[in-house]
Design a protein around this motif. Structure first.
Motif, PDB file in Angstrom:
ATOM      1  N   SER A  82       0.771  -1.259  -0.012  1.00  0.00           N
ATOM      2  CA  SER A  82      -0.042  -0.188   0.342  1.00  0.00           C
ATOM      3  C   SER A  82       0.948   1.371   0.134  1.00  0.00           C
ATOM      4  O   SER A  82       1.930   1.191   0.853  1.00  0.00           O
ATOM      5  N   SER A  83       0.552   2.132  -0.957  1.00  0.00           N
ATOM      6  CA  SER A  83       1.379   3.549  -0.881  1.00  0.00           C
ATOM      7  C   SER A  83       0.701   4.650  -1.184  1.00  0.00           C
ATOM      8  O   SER A  83       1.226   5.955  -1.148  1.00  0.00           O
ATOM      9  N   ASN A  84      -0.766   4.633  -1.181  1.00  0.00           N
ATOM     10  CA  ASN A  84      -1.661   5.607  -1.523  1.00  0.00           C
ATOM     11  C   ASN A  84      -2.538   6.114  -0.407  1.00  0.00           C
ATOM     12  O   ASN A  84      -3.218   7.082  -0.482  1.00  0.00           O
ATOM     13  N   ALA A  85      -2.251   5.593   0.942  1.00  0.00           N
ATOM     14  CA  ALA A  85      -2.990   6.071   1.975  1.00  0.00           C
ATOM     15  C   ALA A  85      -2.620   7.307   2.622  1.00  0.00           C
ATOM     16  O   ALA A  85      -1.534   7.665   2.657  1.00  0.00           O
ATOM     17  N   SER A  86      -3.670   7.797   3.059  1.00  0.00           N
ATOM     18  CA  SER A  86      -3.313   9.235   3.933  1.00  0.00           C
ATOM     19  C   SER A  86      -2.896   8.716   5.346  1.00  0.00           C
ATOM     20  O   SER A  86      -3.179   7.792   5.699  1.00  0.00           O
ATOM     21  N   GLU A  87      -2.205   9.861   6.094  1.00  0.00           N
ATOM     22  CA  GLU A  87      -1.806   9.647   7.333  1.00  0.00           C
ATOM     23  C   GLU A  87      -3.113   9.576   8.186  1.00  0.00           C
ATOM     24  O   GLU A  87      -3.062   8.881   9.321  1.00  0.00           O
ATOM     25  N   GLU A  88      -3.939  10.270   7.835  1.00  0.00           N
ATOM     26  CA  GLU A  88      -5.307  10.408   8.646  1.00  0.00           C
ATOM     27  C   GLU A  88      -5.968   9.090   8.591  1.00  0.00           C
ATOM     28  O   GLU A  88      -6.398   8.678   9.672  1.00  0.00           O
ATOM     29  N   ALA A  89      -6.168   8.116   7.439  1.00  0.00           N
ATOM     30  CA  ALA A  89      -6.608   6.949   7.541  1.00  0.00           C
ATOM     31  C   ALA A  89      -5.803   5.873   8.124  1.00  0.00           C
ATOM     32  O   ALA A  89      -6.319   4.915   8.845  1.00  0.00           O
ATOM     33  N   ILE A  90      -4.514   6.041   8.312  1.00  0.00           N
ATOM     34  CA  ILE A  90      -3.682   5.189   8.992  1.00  0.00           C
ATOM     35  C   ILE A  90      -3.985   5.226  10.490  1.00  0.00           C
ATOM     36  O   ILE A  90      -3.985   4.312  11.036  1.00  0.00           O
ATOM     37  N   PHE A 110       5.159  -3.077   7.787  1.00  0.00           N
ATOM     38  CA  PHE A 110       5.291  -1.805   6.931  1.00  0.00           C
ATOM     39  C   PHE A 110       6.013  -1.993   5.641  1.00  0.00           C
ATOM     40  O   PHE A 110       6.594  -0.931   4.994  1.00  0.00           O
ATOM     41  N   SER A 111       6.261  -3.261   5.548  1.00  0.00           N
ATOM     42  CA  SER A 111       7.114  -3.895   4.414  1.00  0.00           C
ATOM     43  C   SER A 111       6.605  -2.815   3.101  1.00  0.00           C
ATOM     44  O   SER A 111       5.366  -2.980   2.795  1.00  0.00           O
ATOM     45  N   ASN A 112       7.553  -2.427   2.230  1.00  0.00           N
ATOM     46  CA  ASN A 112       7.167  -2.068   1.061  1.00  0.00           C
ATOM     47  C   ASN A 112       6.111  -0.806   0.978  1.00  0.00           C
ATOM     48  O   ASN A 112       5.076  -0.919   0.134  1.00  0.00           O
ATOM     49  N   SER A 113       6.057   0.028   2.011  1.00  0.00           N
ATOM     50  CA  SER A 113       4.993   1.057   2.101  1.00  0.00           C
ATOM     51  C   SER A 113       5.909   2.186   2.779  1.00  0.00           C
ATOM     52  O   SER A 113       6.918   1.940   3.416  1.00  0.00           O
ATOM     53  N   PRO A 114       5.175   3.415   2.661  1.00  0.00           N
ATOM     54  CA  PRO A 114       5.967   4.664   3.013  1.00  0.00           C
ATOM     55  C   PRO A 114       5.446   4.956   4.382  1.00  0.00           C
ATOM     56  O   PRO A 114       5.766   6.108   4.851  1.00  0.00           O
ATOM     57  N   TYR A 115       4.918   4.201   5.294  1.00  0.00           N
ATOM     58  CA  TYR A 115       4.183   4.579   6.263  1.00  0.00           C
ATOM     59  C   TYR A 115       4.742   4.357   7.610  1.00  0.00           C
ATOM     60  O   TYR A 115       4.559   4.788   8.759  1.00  0.00           O
ATOM     61  N   PHE A 116       6.216   3.909   7.714  1.00  0.00           N
ATOM     62  CA  PHE A 116       7.136   3.716   8.774  1.00  0.00           C
ATOM     63  C   PHE A 116       7.815   5.033   9.127  1.00  0.00           C
ATOM     64  O   PHE A 116       8.830   5.556   8.732  1.00  0.00           O
ATOM     65  N   LYS A 146       1.716   7.076  17.398  1.00  0.00           N
ATOM     66  CA  LYS A 146       0.539   6.733  17.637  1.00  0.00           C
ATOM     67  C   LYS A 146       0.300   5.441  17.993  1.00  0.00           C
ATOM     68  O   LYS A 146      -0.531   5.029  18.827  1.00  0.00           O
ATOM     69  N   LEU A 147       0.937   4.403  17.317  1.00  0.00           N
ATOM     70  CA  LEU A 147       0.909   3.079  17.402  1.00  0.00           C
ATOM     71  C   LEU A 147       1.257   2.688  18.883  1.00  0.00           C
ATOM     72  O   LEU A 147       0.597   1.659  19.382  1.00  0.00           O
ATOM     73  N   ARG A 205       3.732  -6.274  19.818  1.00  0.00           N
ATOM     74  CA  ARG A 205       4.867  -7.076  20.244  1.00  0.00           C
ATOM     75  C   ARG A 205       5.878  -7.215  19.039  1.00  0.00           C
ATOM     76  O   ARG A 205       7.134  -7.761  19.155  1.00  0.00           O
ATOM     77  N   GLY A 206       5.379  -6.943  17.637  1.00  0.00           N
ATOM     78  CA  GLY A 206       6.092  -7.047  16.510  1.00  0.00           C
ATOM     79  C   GLY A 206       5.904  -5.884  15.370  1.00  0.00           C
ATOM     80  O   GLY A 206       4.942  -5.660  14.932  1.00  0.00           O
ATOM     81  N   ILE A 207       6.973  -5.714  14.894  1.00  0.00           N
ATOM     82  CA  ILE A 207       7.081  -4.758  13.737  1.00  0.00           C
ATOM     83  C   ILE A 207       8.056  -5.485  12.567  1.00  0.00           C
ATOM     84  O   ILE A 207       8.962  -5.745  12.711  1.00  0.00           O
ATOM     85  N   ARG A 208       7.580  -5.284  11.317  1.00  0.00           N
ATOM     86  CA  ARG A 208       8.236  -5.508  10.198  1.00  0.00           C
ATOM     87  C   ARG A 208       8.497  -4.366   9.297  1.00  0.00           C
ATOM     88  O   ARG A 208       7.447  -3.573   9.057  1.00  0.00           O
ATOM     89  N   ARG A 209       9.510  -4.260   8.768  1.00  0.00           N
ATOM     90  CA  ARG A 209      10.231  -3.423   8.123  1.00  0.00           C
ATOM     91  C   ARG A 209      11.349  -3.583   6.756  1.00  0.00           C
ATOM     92  O   ARG A 209      12.135  -4.008   7.387  1.00  0.00           O
ATOM     93  N   ASN A 210      10.507  -3.577   5.680  1.00  0.00           N
ATOM     94  CA  ASN A 210      11.835  -3.686   4.648  1.00  0.00           C
ATOM     95  C   ASN A 210      11.830  -2.409   3.837  1.00  0.00           C
ATOM     96  O   ASN A 210      10.885  -1.707   3.868  1.00  0.00           O
ATOM     97  N   GLY A 211      12.992  -2.309   3.330  1.00  0.00           N
ATOM     98  CA  GLY A 211      13.057  -0.932   2.517  1.00  0.00           C
ATOM     99  C   GLY A 211      13.789   0.138   3.384  1.00  0.00           C
ATOM    100  O   GLY A 211      14.628   0.000   4.320  1.00  0.00           O
ATOM    101  N   TYR A 212      13.407   1.270   2.961  1.00  0.00           N
ATOM    102  CA  TYR A 212      14.280   2.562   3.681  1.00  0.00           C
ATOM    103  C   TYR A 212      13.893   2.756   5.307  1.00  0.00           C
ATOM    104  O   TYR A 212      12.582   2.591   5.276  1.00  0.00           O
ATOM    105  N   VAL A 213      14.907   2.743   5.934  1.00  0.00           N
ATOM    106  CA  VAL A 213      14.584   3.158   7.403  1.00  0.00           C
ATOM    107  C   VAL A 213      15.407   4.399   7.861  1.00  0.00           C
ATOM    108  O   VAL A 213      16.788   4.554   7.131  1.00  0.00           O
ATOM    109  N   GLU A 214      14.958   5.314   8.310  1.00  0.00           N
ATOM    110  CA  GLU A 214      15.408   6.485   8.753  1.00  0.00           C
ATOM    111  C   GLU A 214      16.736   6.247   9.601  1.00  0.00           C
ATOM    112  O   GLU A 214      16.675   5.243  10.495  1.00  0.00           O
TER     113      GLU A 214
END
Length: 285
Positions: free
Chosen positions: A159-167, A182-188, A195-196, A204-213
């Motif tokens: 998913s890449s088109n969601a607004s932050e409000e919806a998330i 959050f893999s392959n999405s810009p919401y991380f 908020k999470l 208890r678990g987070i997954r993130r593939n791709g860019y991390v700050e």
């Protein structure tokens, strides 16, 4: 020696399968792919058709066999950023349309008592392709926020088109969340993670593939003191952040860092982790 069955034996076997109680069939159906739950099991016989209508068969969009520890199979095993371990029951044919993708999602949720029974959602098979057109991500997330109060596992994968409000609405309403992908999405990002951490105390678990700050590890430690699973495979995690994770996480942590090309000295850092008493289990290449 080839064992043969008489016609009576074959009929008896068919009757035994046919006469399994609904509860047993529901338990079996939960262990197969949702594609088979939609297109195969309801058409075997009348009793299977009746069992397939039970909301419990549709609580998870992945088979139960994926969530058998090893830290929930690293929150569904396949760590490649461009694939999803969820088997798309619609084989991509809904992805080009806003309406059809959203309706397909509502149909699946409808089988789970309009989403009340839903515990695991993967949005990837239902989001319409982005490009220059507006996606249906917000519509799907808004439906989840309103109808899936018992959600525990959520994947934003693809998913890449969601607004932050919806998330944020999903996070605020689905307070039982335990695993978020959050893999392959810009919401991380920090605002979403913050908020999470506030709304979902059981996370208890987070997954993130791709860019991390850079320096994200300190933020994770600050926001999620009870984190048990962190899948960063195929991400841009650096040696500095890996060292931070090893040093600051003083509780058991299952950490996946496979295929992280930015790591240069990870073997040395892993040795440091193994010498500490913080029980970090690191999965690496």
């Amino acid at each position: 020696m080839i064992k043969t069955f008489t016609k009576n034996q074959e009929n008896l076997m068919e009757q035994e399968w046919d006469s399994l109680p609904n509860a047993a069939l529901v338990n079996i159906f939960c262990k197969i792919s949702i594609k088979d739950r939609i297109f195969s099991t309801p058409f075997v016989c009348k009793s299977w058709f009746q069992a397939s209508k039970h909301p419990g068969c549709w609580s998870s969009m992945v088979s139960e066999s994926y969530f058998k520890n090893s830290s929930d199979y690293s929150f569904v095993k396949d760590s490649h950023p461009f694939q999803c371990s969820f088997i798309d029951p619609f084989e991509g044919k809904y992805r080009g349309s806003f309406i059809s993708g959203f309706n397909a999602f509502k149909e699946v949720c409808g089988r789970a008592k309009d989403g009340v029974f839903i515990t695991s959602v993967y949005v990837a098979p239902f989001v319409s392709c982005g490009g220059g057109t507006q996606g249906n991500d917000d519509a799907i997330l808004d439906f989840i926020a309103q109808n899936c109060p018992n959600l525990k596992h959520l994947s934003f994968h693809g998913s890449s088109n969601a607004s932050e409000e919806a998330i944020l609405k999903v996070i605020q309403n689905c307070t039982k969340l335990e695993l978020v992908d959050f893999s392959n999405s810009p919401y991380f990002c920090y605002s979403v993670l913050e908020k999470l951490s506030i709304s979902c105390p059981n996370l208890r678990g987070i997954r993130r593939n791709g860019y991390v700050e850079p320096s994200f590890a300190s933020a994770l430690n600050e926001l999620f003191p009870c984190l048990q699973l962190l899948n960063l495979s195929n991400s841009t995690i650096s040696d500095k952040d890996l060292l931070t994770l090893v040093n600051v996480f003083k509780r058991p942590l299952y950490l996946d860092i496979r295929h992280c090309s930015h790591l240069l000295y990870y073997m040395h850092i892993i040795k440091v982790a193994s010498s500490c008493a913080n029980n970090i289990e690191i999965i690496y290449d």
